[in-house]
Design an enzyme around this catalytic site. Structure first.
Site, short mmCIF file in Angstrom:
data_model
loop_
_atom_site.label_atom_id
_atom_site.label_comp_id
_atom_site.label_asym_id
_atom_site.label_seq_id
_atom_site.Cartn_x
_atom_site.Cartn_y
_atom_site.Cartn_z
N ASP A 129 39.54 53.08 42.57
CA ASP A 129 40.30 53.32 41.33
C ASP A 129 39.49 54.04 40.27
O ASP A 129 39.46 53.63 39.10
CB ASP A 129 40.89 52.00 40.78
CG ASP A 129 41.78 51.32 41.80
OD1 ASP A 129 42.75 51.94 42.25
OD2 ASP A 129 41.47 50.16 42.20
N HIS A 146 40.02 44.76 37.07
CA HIS A 146 39.87 46.07 36.43
C HIS A 146 39.58 46.00 34.93
O HIS A 146 39.56 47.03 34.26
CB HIS A 146 41.12 46.93 36.68
CG HIS A 146 41.17 47.50 38.06
ND1 HIS A 146 40.19 47.27 38.98
CD2 HIS A 146 42.07 48.30 38.68
CE1 HIS A 146 40.48 47.91 40.10
NE2 HIS A 146 41.63 48.54 39.95
N ASP A 183 36.53 46.42 44.52
CA ASP A 183 37.96 46.67 44.29
C ASP A 183 38.60 45.39 43.73
O ASP A 183 39.66 44.96 44.16
CB ASP A 183 38.63 47.08 45.62
CG ASP A 183 40.02 47.64 45.41
OD1 ASP A 183 40.35 48.05 44.28
OD2 ASP A 183 40.78 47.68 46.40
N1 SAH Z 1 41.44 45.84 48.38
C1 SAH Z 1 42.83 45.43 48.23
C2 SAH Z 1 43.34 45.40 46.79
C3 SAH Z 1 42.58 44.45 45.88
S1 SAH Z 1 43.51 44.05 44.42
C4 SAH Z 1 43.71 46.31 49.11
O1 SAH Z 1 43.20 47.06 49.96
O2 SAH Z 1 44.93 46.26 48.97
C5 SAH Z 1 42.31 43.18 43.49
C6 SAH Z 1 42.01 41.77 43.95
O3 SAH Z 1 40.85 41.33 43.27
C7 SAH Z 1 43.10 40.71 43.63
O4 SAH Z 1 43.58 40.14 44.81
C8 SAH Z 1 42.38 39.67 42.75
O5 SAH Z 1 42.72 38.33 43.04
C9 SAH Z 1 40.92 39.94 43.06
N2 SAH Z 1 39.99 39.59 41.97
C10 SAH Z 1 40.04 39.99 40.67
N3 SAH Z 1 38.99 39.51 39.99
C11 SAH Z 1 38.24 38.78 40.86
C12 SAH Z 1 37.02 38.03 40.76
N4 SAH Z 1 36.37 37.93 39.61
N5 SAH Z 1 36.55 37.40 41.85
C13 SAH Z 1 37.22 37.50 43.04
N6 SAH Z 1 38.37 38.21 43.21
C14 SAH Z 1 38.88 38.83 42.13
MG MG Z 2 42.07 49.24 43.99
#
Ligand code: SAH
Ligand code: MG
Length: 209
Positions: free
Chosen positions: A164, A138, A135
């Protein structure tokens, strides 16, 4: 009364209760095989559900996030939250909110936060996992990196869950769905019912029928 020890309506995040409870159920089963791991901690919503399931088996959730936000969380973007912006560094920082959530849920012994880029952690990761929940970012590059880095670490009988999933492009971005389809095509997973946008695959045993 809910099995979850915290009012999650007060926690910022992107996970409806129905999907969260599915993750909790999966974690209860998966954590008998090995620890669970998620990419995308944000403010801890999914972590609370998964870690509550892990705790029942004395296991843990490794929760990875660089806490700098995905593309859509940056200033000026659709999901930007000013309360998570650190004016001192000029960067997003969701780690403080994450720690608060885990502490308030009483889950500090069941969650191991890893503040780093997912692909950096994966490079040295050796422990087989009962469940991987993807998650994170994206973009197609981010989703592909998470898939290629982590899918192979799921134990036979364990789960690869991907958030998603939008089969209809009019409903949302296609990167998570693309890696979901790749996993299915690999022949290494069987498809379980989706819960809203949560796709769930079970790793089949390569040796068994
Ligand atoms: N699981 C969470 C939502 C995650 S939102 C919930 O339940 O609400 C997506 C998250 O992924 C963000 O906080 C972002 O900082 C992180 N993210 C995006 N790309 C990343 C990467 N390459 N490595 C680590 N974290 C990442
Ligand atoms: Mg999500």
């Amino acid at each position: 009364m809910s099995v979850i020890d915290l009012d999650l309506d007060r926690v910022k995040g992107f996970l409806p209760e129905e999907e969260g409870m599915r993750l909790y159920d999966l974690a209860r089963e998966a954590s008998r095989l090995g620890p669970c791991l998620e990419i995308g901690s944000y403010c801890g919503k999914s972590a609370v559900y998964i870690a509550t399931g892990c705790r029942e088996n004395g296991s843990v959730l490794f929760s990875i996030d660089h806490h700098r936000g995905s593309e859509e969380h940056q200033p000026g973007e659709e999901y930007h939250d000013r309360e998570l912006f650190d004016p001192e560094t000029g960067l997003m920082d969701s780690f403080k909110a994450f720690r608060k959530t885990i502490s308030e849920a009483g889950l500090e012994e069941s969650v191991v936060p890893i503040v780093a880029k997912s692909e950096v952690v994966a490079r040295c990761w050796k422990t087989p996992l009962g469940m991987v929940f993807i998650d994170g970012g994206h973009s197609l590059d981010a989703a592909m990196a998470d898939y290629t880095s982590w899918a192979s670490k799921v134990l036979p009988g364990g789960f690869l869950a991907i958030h998603d999933i939008f089969p209809d492009p009019a409903e949302g971005g296609q990167a998570p769905y693309t890696i979901y389809k790749l996993a299915l095509k690999s022949g290494l997973y069987e498809e379980l019912p989706m819960v809203s946008t949560l796709g769930v695959l079970r790793r089949v045993n390569p040796k068994g029928p």
